[in-house]
Motif scaffolding. Structure first.
Motif, PDB file in Angstrom:
ATOM      1  N   HIS A 122       0.846  -1.201   0.000  1.00  0.00           N
ATOM      2  CA  HIS A 122       0.000   0.000   0.000  1.00  0.00           C
ATOM      3  C   HIS A 122       0.883   1.254   0.000  1.00  0.00           C
ATOM      4  CE1 HIS A 122      -3.451  -2.582   0.913  1.00  0.00           C
ATOM      5  NE2 HIS A 122      -2.727  -3.119   1.873  1.00  0.00           N
ATOM      6  N   PRO A 123       1.552   1.533  -1.096  1.00  0.00           N
ATOM      7  CA  PRO A 123       2.463   2.685  -1.119  1.00  0.00           C
ATOM      8  C   PRO A 123       1.752   4.020  -0.899  1.00  0.00           C
ATOM      9  CG  PRO A 123       2.125   1.799  -3.327  1.00  0.00           C
ATOM     10  CD  PRO A 123       1.534   0.809  -2.378  1.00  0.00           C
ATOM     11  N   GLU A 124       0.436   4.050  -1.150  1.00  0.00           N
ATOM     12  CA  GLU A 124      -0.322   5.286  -0.934  1.00  0.00           C
ATOM     13  C   GLU A 124      -0.666   5.497   0.533  1.00  0.00           C
ATOM     14  OE1 GLU A 124      -3.311   2.000  -1.346  1.00  0.00           O
ATOM     15  OE2 GLU A 124      -1.326   2.502  -2.122  1.00  0.00           O
ATOM     16  N   GLY A 125      -0.428   4.488   1.374  1.00  0.00           N
ATOM     17  CA  GLY A 125      -0.632   4.624   2.807  1.00  0.00           C
ATOM     18  C   GLY A 125      -2.020   4.256   3.275  1.00  0.00           C
ATOM     19  N   ALA A 126      -2.194   4.237   4.593  1.00  0.00           N
ATOM     20  CA  ALA A 126      -3.472   3.911   5.221  1.00  0.00           C
ATOM     21  C   ALA A 126      -4.344   5.154   5.327  1.00  0.00           C
ATOM     22  CB  ALA A 126      -3.236   3.324   6.611  1.00  0.00           C
ATOM     23  N   ASP A 127      -5.637   4.918   5.548  1.00  0.00           N
ATOM     24  CA  ASP A 127      -6.548   6.026   5.846  1.00  0.00           C
ATOM     25  C   ASP A 127      -6.481   6.398   7.320  1.00  0.00           C
ATOM     26  OD1 ASP A 127      -8.270   6.437   3.269  1.00  0.00           O
ATOM     27  OD2 ASP A 127      -8.107   4.270   3.523  1.00  0.00           O
ATOM     28  N   TYR A 128      -6.320   5.364   8.166  1.00  0.00           N
ATOM     29  CA  TYR A 128      -6.213   5.576   9.613  1.00  0.00           C
ATOM     30  C   TYR A 128      -5.086   4.700  10.135  1.00  0.00           C
ATOM     31  CZ  TYR A 128     -11.064   7.200   9.011  1.00  0.00           C
ATOM     32  OH  TYR A 128     -12.190   7.841   8.584  1.00  0.00           O
ATOM     33  N   VAL A 129      -4.338   5.229  11.094  1.00  0.00           N
ATOM     34  CA  VAL A 129      -3.299   4.468  11.778  1.00  0.00           C
ATOM     35  C   VAL A 129      -3.576   4.534  13.278  1.00  0.00           C
ATOM     36  CG1 VAL A 129      -0.847   4.311  12.342  1.00  0.00           C
ATOM     37  CG2 VAL A 129      -1.547   4.867   9.998  1.00  0.00           C
ATOM     38  N   ILE A 130      -3.747   3.364  13.896  1.00  0.00           N
ATOM     39  CA  ILE A 130      -3.994   3.283  15.336  1.00  0.00           C
ATOM     40  C   ILE A 130      -2.664   3.018  16.030  1.00  0.00           C
ATOM     41  CG2 ILE A 130      -5.373   2.209  17.150  1.00  0.00           C
ATOM     42  CD1 ILE A 130      -7.063   3.457  14.914  1.00  0.00           C
ATOM     43  N   VAL A 131      -2.348   3.832  17.037  1.00  0.00           N
ATOM     44  CA  VAL A 131      -1.052   3.744  17.724  1.00  0.00           C
ATOM     45  C   VAL A 131      -1.281   3.399  19.200  1.00  0.00           C
ATOM     46  CG1 VAL A 131       1.123   4.908  18.211  1.00  0.00           C
ATOM     47  CG2 VAL A 131      -0.210   5.545  16.168  1.00  0.00           C
ATOM     48  N   PRO A 132      -1.017   2.160  19.601  1.00  0.00           N
ATOM     49  CA  PRO A 132      -1.161   1.784  21.015  1.00  0.00           C
ATOM     50  C   PRO A 132      -0.018   2.335  21.863  1.00  0.00           C
ATOM     51  CG  PRO A 132      -1.145  -0.140  19.526  1.00  0.00           C
ATOM     52  CD  PRO A 132      -0.622   1.033  18.758  1.00  0.00           C
ATOM     53  N   ALA A 133      -0.161   2.183  23.177  1.00  0.00           N
ATOM     54  CA  ALA A 133       0.962   2.453  24.075  1.00  0.00           C
ATOM     55  C   ALA A 133       2.045   1.414  23.827  1.00  0.00           C
ATOM     56  CB  ALA A 133       0.501   2.392  25.525  1.00  0.00           C
ATOM     57  N   MET A 134       3.293   1.831  23.953  1.00  0.00           N
ATOM     58  CA  MET A 134       4.435   0.939  23.752  1.00  0.00           C
ATOM     59  C   MET A 134       5.435   1.162  24.873  1.00  0.00           C
ATOM     60  SD  MET A 134       4.926   1.428  19.624  1.00  0.00           S
ATOM     61  CE  MET A 134       3.462   1.757  18.609  1.00  0.00           C
ATOM     62  N   MET A 135       6.169   0.113  25.204  1.00  0.00           N
ATOM     63  CA  MET A 135       7.154   0.219  26.273  1.00  0.00           C
ATOM     64  C   MET A 135       8.239   1.234  25.920  1.00  0.00           C
ATOM     65  SD  MET A 135       6.097  -1.781  28.656  1.00  0.00           S
ATOM     66  CE  MET A 135       7.494  -2.133  29.712  1.00  0.00           C
ATOM     67  N   ARG A 136       8.469   1.406  24.631  1.00  0.00           N
ATOM     68  CA  ARG A 136       9.426   2.409  24.171  1.00  0.00           C
ATOM     69  C   ARG A 136       8.680   3.434  23.334  1.00  0.00           C
ATOM     70  NH1 ARG A 136      14.910   1.491  20.442  1.00  0.00           N
ATOM     71  NH2 ARG A 136      15.501   3.706  20.403  1.00  0.00           N
ATOM     72  N   ASP A 137       8.731   4.701  23.765  1.00  0.00           N
ATOM     73  CA  ASP A 137       8.002   5.758  23.059  1.00  0.00           C
ATOM     74  C   ASP A 137       8.730   6.262  21.819  1.00  0.00           C
ATOM     75  OD1 ASP A 137       6.238   5.619  25.201  1.00  0.00           O
ATOM     76  OD2 ASP A 137       7.239   7.241  26.277  1.00  0.00           O
ATOM     77  N   ASP A 138      10.035   6.055  21.777  1.00  0.00           N
ATOM     78  CA  ASP A 138      10.839   6.689  20.735  1.00  0.00           C
ATOM     79  C   ASP A 138      11.473   5.679  19.785  1.00  0.00           C
ATOM     80  OD1 ASP A 138      12.573   5.585  22.546  1.00  0.00           O
ATOM     81  OD2 ASP A 138      13.895   7.335  22.686  1.00  0.00           O
TER      82      ASP A 138
END
Length: 381
Positions: A122-138
């Motif tokens: 999908h080179p054109e990308g997603a319509d929505y991206v869901i970002v959960p909490a992660m142990m590493r923020d960066d």
């Protein structure tokens, strides 16, 4: 130096530490302050839906992204399960690297694809991206991928402390936002241009949305479904989840680091000799949202951890298609250490039952401790 001097010095250090700890505990509020929140203004609700409406595809493409070691359990699986059962979008679960994902604080899953494979398809990308909490923020791969998806036009939704990941990517600068109550001060300190919005379970500002703690992804996903497919579809999914109502209303004052919260954490941690490994049997077709909520809740007591098991090795496919890997291969588990069966598979009800079971096993304070971590407003559910 004599032994007596050493012993008295050690005792002095212990007393100082004890006094410091006691002073810290006494400095904490004895309780959080709850208040009834007014209904969400109709214009605000309409503006939120308008901002969330898909801009490109008629049937949106939604990507849920995480790192392979340390993505929050419910933040990752609840959006997946809710959106997949709605059937209004194509939903894919992604990881930054090949191989299984070890979620936190419980469960292991096999994602659908890597972010690199997704980009290739999908080179054109997603319509929505869901970002959960992660142990590493960066995590550099996550941050670069989020910036790339945003530049292609994706709406980025930071769930719970996933707002810290979105913030680290630079996508929250100058925007209104919220996050899990425990992460709020850190988020605001690291990103001083963010304009915090209290008393809202989710906040949408242009192409970025954020939510409060873990359980807020349920109303957030329902609102997203409503924006994509209308109110009737969202209400049908809500009934399937066991949720009577939802909106952005939230009582931020009810979620604070209090003295009972700290004392429960300390007391349950010190009871390590009584720590239990509680088994959850994996079976094909189980509800991944109920499983995530129940496993998450039991793994946050500081008295127990949820362990999944199955009679054979290999992934078990959930109701809506996520592949869950058992932690242990076993035909059965000791009855006294089995997580009570989820008789009502509707997720909201399964969580309520899990909290009642935790109260029966460990007491009401531990239940309150878990609900506070989940930022679960029990009185309004």
């Amino acid at each position: 130096m004599s032994l007596r001097v050493v012993l008295w010095s050690a005792l002095g250090v212990i007393l100082i530490l004890a006094a410091t700890g006691a002073a810290w505990l006494l400095s904490l509020p004895s309780a959080s302050l709850s208040a009834m929140q007014p209904a969400i203004d109709a214009k605000e609700a309409e503006a939120t839906l308008a901002a969330l409406k898909p801009q490109r595809r008629e049937r949106p493409l939604i990507a849920i992204v995480g790192i392979n070691d340390g993505t929050e359990t419910t933040d990752y699986l609840m959006p997946y399960g809710i959106l997949r059962r709605a059937g209004v979008a194509d939903v894919v679960a992604l990881a930054t690297q090949p191989g299984p994902m070890k979620l936190h604080p419980a469960l292991q899953v096999e994602p659908d694809a890597t972010t690199a494979a997704f980009d290739g398809e999908h080179p054109e990308g997603a319509d929505y991206v869901i970002v959960p909490a992660m142990m590493r923020d960066d995590d550099p791969e996550v941050m670069e991928w989020l910036r790339s998806q945003s530049a292609k036009g994706a709406m980025v939704v930071g769930v719970c402390a996933g707002a810290k990941v979105v913030g680290a990517s630079g996508l929250l600068d100058g925007r209104h936002a919220t996050t899990h109550w425990y992460s709020l001060n850190e988020l605001r300190k690291k990103h001083p241009t963010i304009r915090y919005v209290p008393d809202r379970r989710y906040v949408v500002d242009r192409s970025v949305a954020t939510t409060t703690g873990i359980t807020a992804s349920m109303p957030m996903m329902l609102t997203l479904i409503e924006a994509i497919a209308g109110r009737d579809k969202a209400e049908a999914v809500a009934r399937d989840l066991g949720l009577d109502h939802w909106d952005a209303r939230h009582d931020s004052g009810a979620f604070k680091f209090t003295r009972p919260f700290a004392l429960t954490a300390i007391g349950n941690t010190l009871a390590f000799y009584n720590h239990e490994q509680l088994g959850i049997r994996l079976e094909p077709g189980l509800d991944e949202v109920s499983l995530a909520l129940v496993a998450d809740a039991w793994s946050r007591t500081y008295r127990s951890g949820a362990v999944t098991f199955a009679a054979k090795d290999g992934a078990i496919v959930s109701r809506d298609g996520i592949r869950i890997l058992p932690d242990q291969v076993a035909a059965d588990w000791p009855v006294e250490q089995l997580v009570p069966a989820m008789a009502d598979m509707r997720p909201a009800k399964a969580l309520d039952q899990a909290l009642r079971d935790i109260s029966a096993r460990y007491g009401a304070r531990t239940t309150d401790f878990v609900a506070m971590q989940l930022e679960y407003p029990r009185t309004s559910q």
